[in-house]
Design an enzyme around this catalytic site. Structure first.
Site, PDB file in Angstrom:
ATOM      1  CD  GLU A  50     121.620 109.013  69.058  1.00 55.46           C
ATOM      2  OE1 GLU A  50     122.572 108.459  69.122  1.00 55.46           O
ATOM      3  OE2 GLU A  50     120.136 109.666  69.241  1.00 55.46           O
ATOM      4  CG  ASP A 105     122.316 124.022  87.684  1.00 60.75           C
ATOM      5  OD1 ASP A 105     123.621 123.578  87.782  1.00 60.75           O
ATOM      6  OD2 ASP A 105     121.078 123.947  87.506  1.00 60.75           O
ATOM      7  CG  HIS A 161     119.522 105.702  69.277  1.00 59.19           C
ATOM      8  ND1 HIS A 161     118.788 107.046  68.710  1.00 59.19           N
ATOM      9  CD2 HIS A 161     118.588 104.954  69.199  1.00 59.19           C
ATOM     10  CE1 HIS A 161     117.731 107.057  68.365  1.00 59.19           C
ATOM     11  NE2 HIS A 161     117.207 105.964  68.516  1.00 59.19           N
ATOM     12  CB  CYS A 208     117.215 105.838  64.510  1.00 57.89           C
ATOM     13  SG  CYS A 208     116.170 104.568  65.509  1.00 57.89           S
ATOM     14  CE1 TYR A 209     110.263 108.983  60.927  1.00 57.85           C
ATOM     15  CE2 TYR A 209     111.797 111.340  60.710  1.00 57.85           C
ATOM     16  CZ  TYR A 209     110.597 110.722  60.553  1.00 57.85           C
ATOM     17  OH  TYR A 209     109.643 110.909  60.036  1.00 57.85           O
ATOM     18  CE  LYS A 226     124.638 120.186  87.888  1.00 60.03           C
ATOM     19  NZ  LYS A 226     123.394 121.139  88.491  1.00 60.03           N
ATOM     20  N   GLY A 247     113.784 109.802  65.604  1.00 58.48           N
ATOM     21  CA  GLY A 247     111.840 110.543  66.009  1.00 58.48           C
ATOM     22  C   GLY A 247     110.941 109.252  66.377  1.00 58.48           C
TER      23      GLY A 247
END
Ligand code: XMP
Length: 512
Positions: free
Chosen positions: A170, A226, A168, A81-82, A368, A54
């Site tokens: 991710e 999409d 991070h 992290c946060y 995507k 965050g």
């Protein structure tokens, strides 16, 4: 019912990326507002909690804090992290406020692998983005990894199942980050890896039905990936309650309209209305040469035609859209920031606001490549699922200068030859985009015994990862030669073919 991992969102732009990595591990997760009561998480049977990053400091007045009871639920928690600072703050450690942010690449050394870093090399490159940091561990915790600037880059209290990572995992820049997440999900939470694209579809179908009820949904189908996947998914959920509108703006590629009609009406039995508005578009574009003006006219006219078709089908309550997560960008979680809604609306030129329709966006959380998997699982052909991008204003921005039916015809035919050769050689699937551009320049040529004085076609064939940068594709010379000779032989009105060898930047992919 799949086991649920709760991702508590503290406002990081990366929360959806965490969710995406969890899906990559075939585990089901749900993103919750940071303040969700622990009792609700218990009710929903979550088997693990991830605290996202965050932008705030835990000490800030407006800092988002979780329900402290989440640490009493008896389920494992991973703070990122946060999230790790929250753990420090709530469990009795110390977090130091620092003005300088640590941002970018860093190095991790794993001291004690434990469950979180099991199976990983001892040294890894990581990605940091934090201001505050943990300076004293809460009771029961030990440090498991250090980074250039922190002795507490990885921490754990294995007994309680609490883990923390200062960086991070991710993001793609952290080496083996997804393995750390998998280790938490599977090794610590013992979550089942049984969440598949099929499950996503089943969930989405149930959600759509619950949201839509007996109402009608209108969707503008462009034929791109999409909107096609959104149409197929909505159709699976609500069948005849979905009406798709395909606007022929006169700026489509060769046989595009027939292809879309055949696929959706005949194969999918979707209620597809094809509106031929090409005379209107071409009339309004007559004599217009400035690219932005062209775009505005095309956008405005599209909205008008779409609104009329809404009337002609007798109204609808919902507007379906193939918005993907990267279209959303801003996080909505903190204080219900409406930024993402503005972006979404922007997608179709402010349509929903004017038409007072509610939005339904079943792909809103996906990236995507995940959308392509969903499309394939719904039975869309490879030609649709792996289609190259095509701009909304269509050939309108590929005919340089003023647009006429004659120029469009030449461009369409030249582009069809290019696509045919790209498909036959298989290069269509290897490049980002390949298309022809009409240049309103006449040059001299010779055809048979005759002198000709005809137009130029430029070939734009590029490689790219995300369209932000691009490089011209180095196709084999014999393929380029074949494309060029076929265009000059088969397309009346073209005497010369040139290859665009500019990269982006400084050139853009499209010419206008
Ligand atoms: P540029 O030309 O900006 O293109 O390098 C980047 C990517 O975006 C596509 N593009 C558009 N897509 N409406 C769209 O829906 C537009 O007005 C538009 N202009 C460019 C382009 O094809 C490329 O993939």
């Amino acid at each position: 019912m799949a086991q649920t991992i709760a991702v508590l969102d503290f406002g990081s732009q990366l929360t959806q990326v965490i969710a995406r990595r969890i899906r990559e591990c075939q585990v089901y997760s749900k993103i919750y507002h940071f303040s969700t009561p622990a009792a609700k998480l218990r009710e929903e049977g979550v088997v693990g909690i991830i605290l996202s990053g965050g932008p705030q400091s835990v000490y800030a007045k407006t800092a988002p804090h979780p329900d402290p009871e989440i640490f009493q639920l008896g389920v494992p928690v991973l703070g990122i992290c946060y999230g790790v600072q929250l753990m420090g703050h709530f469990l009795g450690g110390t977090v130091a406020h620092s003005k300088a942010r640590e941002y970018g690449h860093g190095h991790l050394t794993i001291r004690k692998p434990g469950k979180l870093f099991a199976g990983l090399p001892r040294k890894l490159r990581i990605w940091n983005s934090h201001g505050d940091k943990l300076t004293k561990l809460p009771a029961g915790f030990t440090a498991t990894a250090v980074s250039d600037n922190s002795p507490f880059a990885g921490i754990e209290d294995a007994k309680r199942g609490f883990y923390g990572i200062q960086f991070h995992p991710e993001v793609f820049h952290t080496e083996r980050g997804v393995d750390m997440i998998r280790n938490f999900l599977v090794g610590v939470c013992q979550a089942k890896q049984d969440w598949t694209t099929k499950d996503f579809i089943a969930h989405a179908v149930a959600d759509i039905r619950a949201k839509v009820g007996k109402s009608r949904v209108l969707l503008g189908l462009s034929g791109g990936v999409d909107s096609s996947v959104a149409a197929a998914l909505l159709h699976r959920a609500i069948g005849k309650q979905l009406t798709c509108v395909f606007v022929d703006n006169g700026l489509l590629r060769k046989d595009e309209r027939a292809y879309v009609e055949a696929l959706y009406q005949r194969n999918f039995k979707i209620d597809l209305r094809v509106v031929d508005a090409s005379p209107l578009f071409l009339r309004r574009l007559k004599g217009v040469t400035e690219p932005e003006t062209k775009r505005k006219i095309i956008g405005r006219t599209f909205v008008e035609v779409f609104e009329q078709s809404l009337k002609s089908i007798g109204g609808a309550e919902f507007l379906g859209q193939g918005t993907l997560y990267p279209d959303v960008i801003e996080s909505v979680s903190i204080a219900g920031n409406p930024a993402s809604l503005i972006k979404t609306h922007h997608n179709v030129g402010g349509l929903p606001a004017r038409m007072k329709l509610r939005l339904i966006e079943p792909l809103r959380e996906l990236f995507k490549d995940e959308v392509r998997l969903v499309g394939a699982a719904l039975g869309l052909p490879k030609e649709v699922v792996w289609r190259q991008p095509f701009p909304g204003p269509g050939l309108g921005v590929r005919v340089m200068g003023d647009i006429t039916a004659g120029k469009l015809e030449i461009l369409r035919n030249a582009d069809a030859v290019l696509q045919d050769e790209m498909m036959q050689s298989g290069y269509y699937w290897k490049v980002w985009q390949s298309f022809a551009v009409f240049l309103p320049v006449k040059t001299v040529g010779v055809f048979g015994d005759e002198r000709t004085y005809d137009y130029v076609i430029a070939l734009r064939i590029v490689e790219s990862i995300d369209a932000m940068t691009a490089d011209w594709a180095k196709l084999p010379h014999d393929l380029l030669q074949k494309i060029s000779s076929r265009i000059t032989n088969e397309v009346r009105g073209v005497s010369r073919v040139v290859l665009d060898i500019s990269s982006k930047p400084p050139a853009t992919i499209e010419w206008e």
